[in-house]
Each structure stands twice: as C-alpha cells, then as structure tokens.
Design an enzyme around this catalytic site. Sequence first.
Site, PDB file in Angstrom:
ATOM      1  N   TYR A 275       1.622   6.757  -7.071  1.00 40.60           N
ATOM      2  CA  TYR A 275       2.994   6.105  -6.742  1.00 40.60           C
ATOM      3  C   TYR A 275       3.479   5.125  -7.891  1.00 40.60           C
ATOM      4  O   TYR A 275       4.716   5.087  -8.233  1.00 40.60           O
ATOM      5  CB  TYR A 275       2.567   4.993  -5.605  1.00 40.60           C
ATOM      6  CG  TYR A 275       3.613   4.270  -4.802  1.00 40.60           C
ATOM      7  CD1 TYR A 275       4.285   4.993  -3.928  1.00 40.60           C
ATOM      8  CD2 TYR A 275       4.011   3.181  -5.177  1.00 40.60           C
ATOM      9  CE1 TYR A 275       5.533   3.955  -3.301  1.00 40.60           C
ATOM     10  CE2 TYR A 275       4.985   2.126  -4.487  1.00 40.60           C
ATOM     11  CZ  TYR A 275       5.715   2.680  -3.658  1.00 40.60           C
ATOM     12  OH  TYR A 275       6.790   2.065  -2.962  1.00 40.60           O
TER      13      TYR A 275
ATOM     14  N   LYS B 272       7.154   5.473  -9.576  1.00 46.04           N
ATOM     15  CA  LYS B 272       8.062   4.609  -9.737  1.00 46.04           C
ATOM     16  C   LYS B 272       8.400   3.986 -11.038  1.00 46.04           C
ATOM     17  O   LYS B 272       9.653   3.572 -11.081  1.00 46.04           O
ATOM     18  CB  LYS B 272       7.448   3.355  -8.770  1.00 46.04           C
ATOM     19  CG  LYS B 272       7.336   3.635  -7.284  1.00 46.04           C
ATOM     20  CD  LYS B 272       8.649   3.776  -6.432  1.00 46.04           C
ATOM     21  CE  LYS B 272       8.670   4.095  -5.112  1.00 46.04           C
ATOM     22  NZ  LYS B 272       9.797   4.202  -4.248  1.00 46.04           N
TER      23      LYS B 272
HETATM   24  N1  CAA Z   1      -8.337  -4.918  -6.005  1.00 49.07           N
HETATM   25  C1  CAA Z   1      -9.745  -4.802  -6.311  1.00 49.07           C
HETATM   26  N2  CAA Z   1     -10.389  -4.029  -5.469  1.00 49.07           N
HETATM   27  C2  CAA Z   1     -10.085  -3.164  -4.520  1.00 49.07           C
HETATM   28  C3  CAA Z   1      -8.836  -3.444  -4.110  1.00 49.07           C
HETATM   29  C4  CAA Z   1      -7.630  -4.149  -4.991  1.00 49.07           C
HETATM   30  N3  CAA Z   1      -6.510  -4.492  -4.627  1.00 49.07           N
HETATM   31  N4  CAA Z   1      -8.670  -2.721  -2.982  1.00 49.07           N
HETATM   32  C5  CAA Z   1      -9.610  -1.953  -3.018  1.00 49.07           C
HETATM   33  N5  CAA Z   1     -10.571  -2.428  -3.786  1.00 49.07           N
HETATM   34  C6  CAA Z   1     -12.023  -2.323  -3.949  1.00 49.07           C
HETATM   35  C7  CAA Z   1     -12.870  -2.034  -2.400  1.00 49.07           C
HETATM   36  O1  CAA Z   1     -13.269  -3.280  -2.032  1.00 49.07           O
HETATM   37  C8  CAA Z   1     -13.929  -1.282  -3.000  1.00 49.07           C
HETATM   38  O2  CAA Z   1     -15.145  -1.819  -3.615  1.00 49.07           O
HETATM   39  P1  CAA Z   1     -16.389  -1.651  -3.421  1.00 49.07           P
HETATM   40  O3  CAA Z   1     -16.546  -0.235  -3.923  1.00 49.07           O
HETATM   41  O4  CAA Z   1     -17.208  -2.570  -3.930  1.00 49.07           O
HETATM   42  O5  CAA Z   1     -16.610  -1.765  -1.895  1.00 49.07           O
HETATM   43  C9  CAA Z   1     -13.411  -0.267  -4.198  1.00 49.07           C
HETATM   44  O6  CAA Z   1     -12.181  -1.058  -4.557  1.00 49.07           O
HETATM   45  C10 CAA Z   1     -12.987   1.175  -3.691  1.00 49.07           C
HETATM   46  O7  CAA Z   1     -12.709   1.192  -2.221  1.00 49.07           O
HETATM   47  P2  CAA Z   1     -12.854   2.455  -1.436  1.00 49.07           P
HETATM   48  O8  CAA Z   1     -13.790   3.559  -1.751  1.00 49.07           O
HETATM   49  O9  CAA Z   1     -12.460   2.260  -0.098  1.00 49.07           O
HETATM   50  O10 CAA Z   1     -11.366   3.317  -2.196  1.00 49.07           O
HETATM   51  P3  CAA Z   1     -10.418   4.292  -1.649  1.00 49.07           P
HETATM   52  O11 CAA Z   1     -10.277   5.451  -2.842  1.00 49.07           O
HETATM   53  O12 CAA Z   1     -10.810   4.654  -0.330  1.00 49.07           O
HETATM   54  O13 CAA Z   1      -8.993   3.550  -1.662  1.00 49.07           O
HETATM   55  C11 CAA Z   1      -7.444   2.027  -1.068  1.00 49.07           C
HETATM   56  C12 CAA Z   1      -8.879   2.208  -0.929  1.00 49.07           C
HETATM   57  C13 CAA Z   1      -6.752   3.189  -0.607  1.00 49.07           C
HETATM   58  C14 CAA Z   1      -6.933   1.751  -2.416  1.00 49.07           C
HETATM   59  C15 CAA Z   1      -7.290   0.621   0.108  1.00 49.07           C
HETATM   60  O14 CAA Z   1      -7.904  -0.183  -0.496  1.00 49.07           O
HETATM   61  C16 CAA Z   1      -5.743   0.325   0.196  1.00 49.07           C
HETATM   62  O15 CAA Z   1      -5.167   0.901   1.198  1.00 49.07           O
HETATM   63  N6  CAA Z   1      -5.349  -0.677  -0.552  1.00 49.07           N
HETATM   64  C17 CAA Z   1      -4.179  -1.073  -0.487  1.00 49.07           C
HETATM   65  C18 CAA Z   1      -3.358  -0.174  -1.518  1.00 49.07           C
HETATM   66  C19 CAA Z   1      -1.967  -0.864  -1.522  1.00 49.07           C
HETATM   67  O16 CAA Z   1      -1.677  -2.011  -1.996  1.00 49.07           O
HETATM   68  N7  CAA Z   1      -0.806  -0.267  -1.090  1.00 49.07           N
HETATM   69  C20 CAA Z   1       0.464  -0.816  -1.259  1.00 49.07           C
HETATM   70  C21 CAA Z   1       1.439   0.040  -0.186  1.00 49.07           C
HETATM   71  S1  CAA Z   1       3.116  -0.732  -0.052  1.00 49.07           S
HETATM   72  C22 CAA Z   1       3.797   0.004  -1.239  1.00 49.07           C
HETATM   73  O17 CAA Z   1       3.273   0.685  -2.141  1.00 49.07           O
HETATM   74  C23 CAA Z   1       5.244  -0.528  -1.148  1.00 49.07           C
HETATM   75  C24 CAA Z   1       5.551  -1.075  -2.590  1.00 49.07           C
HETATM   76  O18 CAA Z   1       6.309  -0.698  -3.437  1.00 49.07           O
HETATM   77  C25 CAA Z   1       5.169  -2.425  -2.660  1.00 49.07           C
END
Ligand code: CAA
Length: 260
Positions: A170, A174
């Site tokens: 993404y 962007k």
């Molecule tokens: N910062 C630091 N660590 C993070 C984190 C963050 N923001 N998000 C997740 N982590 C950590 C998790 O806690 C996990 O830690 P541990 O291994 O110690 O447990 C590690 O990262 C990996 O986690 P996962 O195995 O669950 O990773 P994944 O590959 O399944 O992905 C994810 C998880 C999809 C990133 C999920 O955390 C998520 O959905 N995060 C939000 C993403 C986000 O911010 N999206 C914005 C969407 S809106 C948008 O994009 C519109 C815009 O233009 C602003």
Amino acid sequence: MAIILNDPLQKQDEVLSLKGKVAIVTGGSRGIGSSIAMEMAKHGAEVVINYNSNKQAADEVIFEINQLGGKAVAFQADVSNHDEAHSLVNSTIEHYGKVDILINNAGITRDRTFKKLGTEDWNEVINTNLNSIYHTTSAVINPMIEQKFGRIINISSFIGQAGGFGQTNYSAAKAGMIGFTKSLALETARNGITVNAVCPGYISTEMVEAIPDKVKEQLIAKIPMNRLGTTDEVADAVRFLATNGYVTGQCININGGVYM
Ligand code: CAA
C-alpha cells in the site's frame, strides 16, 4: 468587483463554483469517494460515480445527489483494467460531452507483514491503487489538453509518506501516486491542467474500521488530534483543489497531525 458579505447572488456563485464542470470520482460509491462525489455535486458539478461491484451503494449516492437537485450517474468499471478505465472515460464523454475533473480515489488494502505478503497481495494493491491512475489519466489527458482545462486529483495517503506497519504494498502504491502527481503536474501546467494529491491520515471509513480494535486504539493514540478524520474533511480539500487554478504538483495533508 467589491466583495459584499452576505450578498445572496455572490454566495450562490461561490456555492456553485463547479457549475458546468464534469467530474469523475473513481471508487465513488463508498467511504471517502462518496463524500467527494457529494461535495462535487453540492458545488454544481455533474458527477460520474464509478464503482466496481457495489451498484446499490452507487445508486444511494446518486439518490442523495438528486435530492439536493444535483446531477449524477453511475458507471461500473474495474479501473485496474486498462480497457475498462478507458470505457469509463468514453462513457462519461458520451453522457456529459467532456471531463473536467478526474478524482483517482479507488483503493484497497491487503495488509500483511512483508514476510507473509504474497505476490497476489502485492499485485492487487499495485494494480488497483497505482496502475489504475495510469489507466484513467491516460484516457482523460488528451481531451483535457484539447480543452485547455483539467483538474486531476489523486487520493494518496500519509502511509505513502511515512510508511505503515504491514503495508509495504500500500505504501509503495501511495508513494508512487505522489511521484506521478508531481511529474504530470510539470508536464501539463502549460495546458491549463493542475495535478495534485491529497494525503489523508486515518479517516473514519470501512477500511479503517476493519483494523483490529487493539491496533486501532494504538494508531489513534499516535494522532495529535486524538481522533479519526471524517470523509467530509477530505472532500473539502478535494473541492479546494478542483476550484483552484494555481495550485499544482502539491500534496495536501489531511491527517490530524499524524505526519508533519
Ligand atoms: N507496530 C509495531 N508492531 C506491530 C504493529 C505495529 N503497528 N502491528 C502489529 N505489530 C506486531 C504484532 O503485535 C506482532 O508482534 P509479535 O510477533 O511480537 O506478536 C507482529 O507485529 C506481527 O504480527 P502478525 O504475525 O499478526 O503479522 P501479520 O503479517 O498477520 O500482520 C497486520 C498483522 C496485518 C499488520 C495487523 O497488525 C494489522 O492489520 N495492522 C494494521 C495495519 C494498518 O495500520 N492498516 C491501515 C489500514 S487503513 C489505511 O491504510 C488507510 C490509510 O490510507 C491511512
């Protein structure tokens, strides 16, 4: 001309500042796109709401625009597909006679950390968020050059400036939109065309609501204004760019201070 405050005629001119203009909003049926479509129509533009799959949502936006006395039509097209994007523009020209404003808003997320990100997650996001703006813009550019007027507004994201955890695909798309914006602005300034980007922060939409609650709380805590933005706050900036003729190659940040 002297400015007379509260002059009803002057007020109406201001409100209808997009009267006679034709605007396409890609992904205009929902979220930020539907607010942009409403804002364009409120200011007098004739609007094309592009949708990919949700006709009902597009029809609802048209209904609301019609209630306000505005004009809108919905055209289905997957803008990640070159031919469909060109058909969207051709249908617009057949229906309204021209295109003045192109708002490249359609976008998706496939959030995963990079080690889990599949080729499909990468390609879908790049195709829908970045390649789409090549397809739509390549269809409008010659008509805009001929009419010596155009406003191209790309809805990017602060994630393209700051990066986002789980969002390599993404943020690459962007950031690419911002580079595209600046280069095209340079090339088309002499033709009466402005090209700008809007970079929203976290806005209250289905896309942001889909973030896991715990992660969402952490993200909101990082926003100096301590709240999500509204789709209307983004639409307001788009309307400004659509009505201004001397702002080009810019990226307007609407993000509550999350990236400065
Ligand atoms: N910062 C630091 N660590 C993070 C984190 C963050 N923001 N998000 C997740 N982590 C950590 C998790 O806690 C996990 O830690 P541990 O291994 O110690 O447990 C590690 O990262 C990996 O986690 P996962 O195995 O669950 O990773 P994944 O590959 O399944 O992905 C994810 C998880 C999809 C990133 C999920 O955390 C998520 O959905 N995060 C939000 C993403 C986000 O911010 N999206 C914005 C969407 S809106 C948008 O994009 C519109 C815009 O233009 C602003």
